[in-house]
Design a protein around this motif. Structure first.
Motif, short mmCIF file in Angstrom:
data_model
loop_
_atom_site.label_atom_id
_atom_site.label_comp_id
_atom_site.label_asym_id
_atom_site.label_seq_id
_atom_site.Cartn_x
_atom_site.Cartn_y
_atom_site.Cartn_z
N ASP A 115 -5.11 -7.65 9.97
CA ASP A 115 -5.06 -8.99 9.48
C ASP A 115 -4.29 -9.48 8.41
OD1 ASP A 115 -7.37 -9.39 10.83
OD2 ASP A 115 -8.90 -8.75 9.53
N ARG A 116 -4.28 -10.64 7.80
CA ARG A 116 -3.16 -11.03 6.76
C ARG A 116 -2.92 -10.06 5.71
NH1 ARG A 116 -2.17 -14.95 2.65
NH2 ARG A 116 -0.06 -15.95 2.98
N GLU A 117 -4.04 -9.67 5.16
CA GLU A 117 -3.66 -8.90 3.80
C GLU A 117 -3.34 -7.50 4.18
OE1 GLU A 117 -8.40 -9.21 4.24
OE2 GLU A 117 -6.50 -10.12 5.15
N VAL A 118 -3.60 -6.85 5.47
CA VAL A 118 -3.39 -5.58 5.77
C VAL A 118 -1.81 -5.71 6.28
CG1 VAL A 118 -3.44 -3.93 7.65
CG2 VAL A 118 -5.35 -4.96 6.80
N PHE A 119 -1.17 -6.87 6.88
CA PHE A 119 0.05 -7.06 7.30
C PHE A 119 0.91 -7.10 5.93
CE2 PHE A 119 3.69 -9.69 7.87
CZ PHE A 119 4.07 -9.37 9.16
N LEU A 120 0.36 -7.77 5.10
CA LEU A 120 1.05 -7.90 3.55
C LEU A 120 1.22 -6.77 2.85
CD1 LEU A 120 -0.23 -11.40 2.48
CD2 LEU A 120 1.89 -10.84 3.33
N ALA A 160 11.68 -7.43 -6.13
CA ALA A 160 11.09 -8.75 -6.01
C ALA A 160 10.35 -9.49 -5.08
CB ALA A 160 12.29 -9.66 -6.76
N PHE A 161 10.84 -9.12 -3.87
CA PHE A 161 10.27 -9.51 -2.74
C PHE A 161 8.95 -8.91 -2.61
CE2 PHE A 161 9.93 -9.47 1.80
CZ PHE A 161 9.60 -10.96 2.34
N ALA A 162 8.87 -7.78 -2.90
CA ALA A 162 7.63 -7.15 -2.64
C ALA A 162 6.49 -7.70 -3.89
CB ALA A 162 7.79 -5.65 -2.93
N ILE A 163 7.09 -8.08 -5.02
CA ILE A 163 5.94 -8.38 -5.85
C ILE A 163 5.83 -10.02 -5.64
CG2 ILE A 163 5.97 -9.25 -8.22
CD1 ILE A 163 7.84 -6.84 -9.08
N TYR A 164 6.51 -10.81 -5.06
CA TYR A 164 6.44 -12.00 -4.33
C TYR A 164 5.34 -12.11 -3.60
CZ TYR A 164 6.83 -16.03 -1.21
OH TYR A 164 6.78 -17.09 -0.76
N MET A 165 5.05 -11.20 -2.58
CA MET A 165 3.94 -11.08 -1.70
C MET A 165 2.82 -10.69 -2.15
SD MET A 165 5.79 -9.61 1.70
CE MET A 165 6.63 -8.04 0.86
N ILE A 166 2.53 -9.98 -3.34
CA ILE A 166 1.23 -9.58 -3.86
C ILE A 166 0.11 -10.69 -4.15
CG2 ILE A 166 0.22 -8.57 -5.79
CD1 ILE A 166 2.70 -6.57 -6.28
N PRO A 167 0.67 -11.93 -4.43
CA PRO A 167 -0.34 -13.03 -4.58
C PRO A 167 -1.09 -13.31 -3.19
CG PRO A 167 1.53 -13.52 -6.05
CD PRO A 167 2.07 -12.41 -5.21
N GLY A 168 -0.21 -13.06 -2.22
CA GLY A 168 -0.72 -13.33 -1.03
C GLY A 168 -2.10 -12.75 -0.41
N LEU A 169 -2.32 -11.63 -1.15
CA LEU A 169 -3.31 -10.84 -0.89
C LEU A 169 -4.60 -11.71 -1.26
CD1 LEU A 169 -2.26 -7.21 -2.00
CD2 LEU A 169 -2.32 -8.17 0.33
N TRP A 170 -4.37 -12.54 -2.19
CA TRP A 170 -5.71 -13.25 -2.67
C TRP A 170 -5.47 -14.84 -2.16
CZ3 TRP A 170 -3.47 -9.55 -5.59
CH2 TRP A 170 -4.26 -8.68 -5.90
N GLY A 171 -4.75 -14.89 -0.92
CA GLY A 171 -4.77 -16.25 -0.53
C GLY A 171 -3.62 -17.21 -0.58
N ALA A 172 -2.61 -16.71 -1.68
CA ALA A 172 -1.41 -17.70 -1.58
C ALA A 172 -0.69 -17.94 -0.49
CB ALA A 172 -0.55 -16.94 -2.89
N PRO A 173 0.05 -18.92 -0.19
CA PRO A 173 0.37 -19.43 1.17
C PRO A 173 1.69 -18.68 1.52
CG PRO A 173 0.68 -21.38 -0.40
CD PRO A 173 -0.28 -20.24 -1.24
N LEU A 174 2.41 -18.40 0.47
CA LEU A 174 3.81 -17.59 0.82
C LEU A 174 4.53 -18.15 1.99
CD1 LEU A 174 2.37 -13.82 1.07
CD2 LEU A 174 3.10 -15.23 -0.92
N MET A 196 -3.56 -17.71 7.97
CA MET A 196 -4.52 -17.54 6.77
C MET A 196 -6.17 -17.24 7.50
SD MET A 196 -3.02 -17.94 3.80
CE MET A 196 -4.56 -18.64 2.82
N GLY A 197 -6.27 -17.75 8.62
CA GLY A 197 -7.54 -17.63 9.17
C GLY A 197 -7.80 -16.19 9.35
N THR A 198 -7.05 -15.30 9.41
CA THR A 198 -7.19 -13.98 9.35
C THR A 198 -7.79 -13.18 8.21
OG1 THR A 198 -5.03 -13.15 9.28
CG2 THR A 198 -5.95 -13.85 11.52
N GLN A 199 -7.56 -14.16 6.71
CA GLN A 199 -7.59 -13.58 5.62
C GLN A 199 -9.01 -13.17 5.31
OE1 GLN A 199 -4.57 -13.36 3.55
NE2 GLN A 199 -5.63 -12.66 1.71
#
Length: 702
Positions: free
Chosen positions: A445-450, A492-506, A516-519
């Motif tokens: 799912d999206r959060e696992v991927f991220l 910096a790229f790794a930190i940028y992706m962290i908000p995506g774990l809570w639904g940020a669109p990235l 996003m439907g898999t989040q």
């Protein structure tokens, strides 16, 4: 400087040996007698693959339409205008920024005539223009002469003298090629009388059954990617040290400097030839249809994942991917014979010996080319790759003093390999994600991927700082400035992706991450209320088909079955947007993340339309009662994805995604469908025009 420019021009012109004067269209002519004094002139255009020729009915401001002008004669008269017997494909052209009707493969035109003599020769001129994904050729005018026979009526043979007024003749014989824009964009629903299994009126047919959308990804884009891959390959430990050795061979073992330069140029061209032949071999072996299907094929995506993981492990130093040593040995033996053939085998020996470094890069490039579905993609990728490789060998042989400015070989070469290993591992997850979505495994799912991407790029940052070390790495006594900047970028790229774990669109990585439907946890939906849709709330209370396995982005209350969605649209009195999409469709994710998320677009999707998203690559098995044999391909349709893919191909004669069709309750297109176009304002106009057409239709029915 002048000599430099001359030699560069020679090199470029040598490379351009592949480019010839283009003649992509061949015309042939014939006639047939239909009845008595009537005959039909048949003008057939055979169009080379990758090119398209335009219809007679093109609005002003676009390409030159095909047109016909017949020479007036007392021996015959025209009956009506030229008829396009081959239905034209229709779509939005990115180059001309307008809807355009065009032909691919073959186009047949017919002109009826009435004969006034037993036999006649009809002459005239035709004009046409062709384009491909990279270029448009100037309009070309062709003269023709066609023989026709018939049995003219006696009265007709003695009347109707030839037209003498040139203006009148032109007005009556030249086909109207400046039809209105409305005609150019009208959907041809009469091209096929049959109705598909889902009840949609087909728009066009295509005798070759191939894709009809103008490719959004140019083969020149693949060439540029290949060129960049080749540049990276130059920095690999299997190739970089070979540059001074090869240059030394040409400069020291040639009787003169001119001879050394000549041999170096031949060596560079040989490298290009070897890789391009390899790319063409891939194209021929797979074929165009297979390339078009690879992007959405789950098994192919799984193979791509395994291949990239193996390549990444090779770059990390787990093992080396090598070709049989006998191949390189034989190439070396033949290289010793000298002459042009010897230079060719010397280039072949370099290609074989460096495969442990270039193999993963070539594999990655071919995967990318195949994923984009371009017929000449592998060949163009190899052309770019080999050109990037060949130019330095050639230029350093011409200017050997430049070698003094090259950095010395060392541990940094292996660092390049390892860095590429991390990047290949990250991209491998994209292909695994495609398979996971197609079969609904639910393991990526999206959060696992991220999380995996965050870990990969964090580890890459530590590696660049010397905190991680692999078996082939040298000791890092200090951190250079380039390493520091690269490590900062990776962190910096790794930190940028962290908000995506809570639904940020990235949005910058929306094409790669799962939808996003898999989040499992989307904070934006909880806080903004994106999960509800006031205009479509009624449908949320009904159990929708496939709702357990598909999810629309941005809280849109979508349907995932055509018949069910159409029935609901009739109930609520709204038009329908059919979204042909796919789990592995990169451009679909880009449109959803960057265009659908726009407030103006999202408001229209939620309030003005009933959205039906149809996943053409899904592997969910259809119940036995719903399985059928396709009338288009003759194959048995056994999965949800095959059903919607068959619907798209048989109805709209295209197999590319995304593909958006605005339809009424009878399944007829309201406006011309659109493919990938990230222009938000264009999409707003598209939705508004469909709604207006639907409202006009309702007023007409009243």
């Amino acid at each position: 400087m002048k000599r430099v420019l001359v030699m560069l021009a020679m090199l470029i012109s040598s490379i351009a040996v592949y480019a010839q004067i283009e003649t992509p269209v061949t015309w042939s002519y014939s006639s047939k007698n239909t009845k008595g004094d009537e005959a039909v002139l048949i003008l057939t255009a055979k169009i080379d693959g990758g090119w398209h020729m335009y219809s007679q009915f093109i609005a002003d401001g676009g390409p030159v339409p095909t047109s016909f002008k017949f020479t007036p004669s007392k021996d015959y008269e025209l009956v009506g205008k030229v008829d396009e017997k081959t239905p034209a494909h229709k779509g939005f052209d990115q180059t001309f920024q307008m809807n355009i009707a065009y032909f691919e493969g073959k186009a047949v035109f017919e002109q009826k005539i009435r004969l006034k003599v037993p036999s006649a020769k009809i002459s005239g001129k035709l004009e046409y223009m062709v384009c491909n994904d990279q270029q448009c050729l100037p309009p070309e005018e062709v003269e023709f002469t066609i023989s026709a026979t018939g049995t003219p009526k006696t009265a007709d043979a003695t009347v109707a003298p030839a037209v003498t007024d040139p203006k009148t003749a032109q007005a009556t014989t030249k086909v109207d090629s400046t039809s209105t824009a409305a005609h150019a964009t009208t959907v041809d629903t009469a091209a096929n009388d049959t109705v598909s299994k889902s009840g949609v009126t087909p728009i066009t047919t295509h005798e070759n059954g191939g894709p009809t959308e103008i490719k959004s990804a140019s083969t020149w884009g693949i060439f540029i990617e290949g060129f960049l891959f080749g540049f990276v390959a130059l920095l690999m430990p299997c190739i970089f040290p070979m540059i001074p050795l090869t240059v030394s061979f040409f400069t020291k073992r040639s009787p003169s400097r001119a001879a050394g330069i000549r041999k170096a140029i031949i060596f560079g061209l040989a490298i290009i030839g070897i890789y391009v032949i390899f790319g063409l071999g891939i194209t021929i072996a797979l074929g165009e249809d297979a390339l078009n299907q690879l992007a959405s094929n789950a098994i192919a995506n799984l193979i791509f994942f395994v291949v990239l993981v193996v390549f990444a492990a090779s770059f990390f130093g787990a093992f080396e991917i090598t070709l049989p040593s006998s191949w390189a040995t034989k190439a070396d033996e033949k290289a010793d014979k000298g002459g042009i053939l010897g230079i060719f085998f010397m280039a072949l020996a370099l290609a074989l010996a460096s495969f442990s470094c270039t193999g993963p890069l070539i594999g990655n490039l071919l995967v990318e080319a195949a994923r984009k579905g371009q017929y000449l993609g592998p060949a163009m990728g190899m052309l770019g790759f080999s050109t990037s490789l060949a130019i330095p060998f050639t230029l350093f042989a011409i200017f050997p003093s430049w070698l003094q400015n090259l950095p010395k070989s060392g541990g940094w070469l292996n660092s390049v390999k390892v860095t590429l290993g991390f990047i290949e591992l990250a991209f491998a997850l994209k292909f695994l994600s495609n398979v996971d979505l197609a079969y609904h495994w639910g393991i990526l799912d999206r959060e696992v991927f991220l999380v995996l991407w965050i870990v990969i790029f964090t580890m890459l940052g530590f590696y660049l700082l010397g905190k991680l070390k692999f078996s082939h790495d040298s000791d890092l006594h200090y951190v250079s400035v380039p390493r520091l900047f690269l490590s900062l970028t990776s962190f910096a790229f790794a930190i940028y992706m962290i908000p995506g774990l809570w639904g940020a669109p990235l949005k910058s990585i929306s094409a790669f991450a799962p939808p996003m439907g898999t989040q499992d946890f989307d904070l934006s939906v909880l806080t903004v209320g994106g999960g509800s849709n006031n205009n479509n709330q009624a449908s949320a209370h009904t159990a929708k088909k496939y709702a357990g396995i598909f999810h629309a982005p941005h809280g849109i209350d979508a349907f995932f079955d055509y018949e069910e969605g159409l029935a609901y649209a009739k109930k609520v009195g709204k038009p329908v947007m059919v979204d042909f999409t796919g789990h592995s469709c990169v451009n679909c994710r880009k449109m959803e993340a960057n265009v659908w998320s726009n407030p103006d677009v999202l408001q229209r999707l939620k309030g003005d339309y009933v959205l039906i998203s149809l996943y053409v690559d899904d592997r969910t098995e259809l119940p036995e009662s719903e399985q059928y044999v396709s009338k288009t391909t003759g194959k048995k349709i056994t999965t949800v994805g095959k059903k919607w893919s068959d619907l798209q191909a048989s109805t709209y004669n295209t197999n590319s995604q995304p593909y958006y069709v605005l339809i009424d309750h009878a399944g007829k297109a309201l406006v011309q469908p659109q493919a990938y176009n990230p222009d938000i304002q264009n999409y707003v106009r598209f939705l508004d025009s469909g709604k207006q057409a639907f409202e006009n239709q309702k007023l007409t029915m009243k």
